[in-house]
Design an enzyme around this catalytic site. Structure first.
Site, mmCIF file in Angstrom:
data_model
loop_
_atom_site.group_PDB
_atom_site.id
_atom_site.type_symbol
_atom_site.label_atom_id
_atom_site.label_comp_id
_atom_site.label_asym_id
_atom_site.label_seq_id
_atom_site.Cartn_x
_atom_site.Cartn_y
_atom_site.Cartn_z
ATOM 1 C CB SER A 145 0.991 1.689 0.561
ATOM 2 O OG SER A 145 0.149 0.563 0.720
ATOM 3 C CE1 TYR A 158 0.664 2.680 5.796
ATOM 4 C CE2 TYR A 158 -0.772 1.493 4.286
ATOM 5 C CZ TYR A 158 0.494 1.810 4.734
ATOM 6 O OH TYR A 158 1.600 1.266 4.107
#
Length: 264
Positions: A145, A158
């Site tokens: 990501s 995350y």
């Protein structure tokens, strides 16, 4: 498939029950590939594949929780036994939950995030490394990501996990250099999926899951070692990385945070 002809290539995809994983499964089937679909919700996957009208010989569904290494390894071994050695393995399964380090319960959130996004990825690749190396070909794809680039407030678990994905895939790429097995890292920006729809902050260059899957498919076929999709988020990521810490911290101050578990 006519007798005597080799079967179509095979893609093994985790987190295939929704979002990016489901879109990738569709894209690979559109290209004529067979698919091995790994998800916790096997019944939902069966209903979805039935709705697609796919022939039973072009796919298999394996139930597994990627955060439990033995489960995803068992799914991989079943795939090897039933469908053969994949040409592409996509470790896509991941979770994204906001965290506050001051809250004791959120330490468990971080543990679960790392178990799924990092240990789960290594467990996904593990059964295929040796046979791919022996065959002399294969592609192991880690879905990272752009959140790996800088730590975002309220998103520590995350961001840390996706930074780990980038470094892990880079390490594995070096280990497999010269073997014929390629390791690729795909870093999505903001993709319209159930994972992002609850975000409480602006999402520039938001892209649909099918559009992402189309670009990811091309990047994997081209063997690109690292790719940000969409490309505009790659530019944003480079600019963010270049910002001095003081400027970055001011920019992030007051930004909406990812919802914690149980928050709306």
């Amino acid at each position: 498939m006519r007798s005597g002809q080799p079967p179509p290539p095979l893609a093994f995809i985790t987190g295939a029950s929704s979002g990016i994983g489901q879109a990738l499964a569709l894209r690979y089937r559109q290209a004529g590939w067979r698919v091995a679909l790994i998800a916790r919700r096997k019944e939902a996957m069966q209903a979805w594949t039935l709705a697609q009208g796919w022939s039973p010989d072009c796919f298999r569904i394996y139930a597994a929780d990627v955060s439990a290494p033995d489960e995803v390894i068992a799914a991989a071994q079943a795939c090897l036994a039933e469908q053969g050695l994949p040409d592409v393995v996509i470790a896509n399964a991941g979770i994204s939950i906001g965290m506050d380090t001051a809250e004791h319960s959120d330490l468990d959130v971080m543990s679960r995030t790392l178990a799924t996004n990092n240990i789960g990825m290594a467990a996904t690749f593990h059964p295929f490394v040796a046979p791919m190396r022996q065959r002399g070909s294969g592609r192991l794809v880690g879905i990272a990501s752009v959140a790996a680039v800088r730590g975002l407030p309220g998103h520590g678990a995350y961001c840390a996990s996706k930074a780990g994905v980038v470094s892990y895939c880079e390490s594995l790429r070096g280990e497999l250099r010269g073997s014929g097995v390629k390791v690729l890292t795909i870093a999505p920006g903001f993709i319209d999926t159930p994972l992002t729809r609850g975000n409480r902050y602006p999402m520039p260059f938001l892209m649909s899951a099918p559009a992402f899957a189309n670009q990811a498919f091309r990047a994997i076929q081209a063997g690109r070692s690292y790719c940000v999709i969409p490309w505009q988020m790659g530019v944003v990521a480079k600019l963010m990385r270049a910002l001095p810490n003081a400027m970055f911290d001011r920019l992030m101050h007051g930004r909406g945070r990812k919802a914690r578990e149980g928050e709306v």
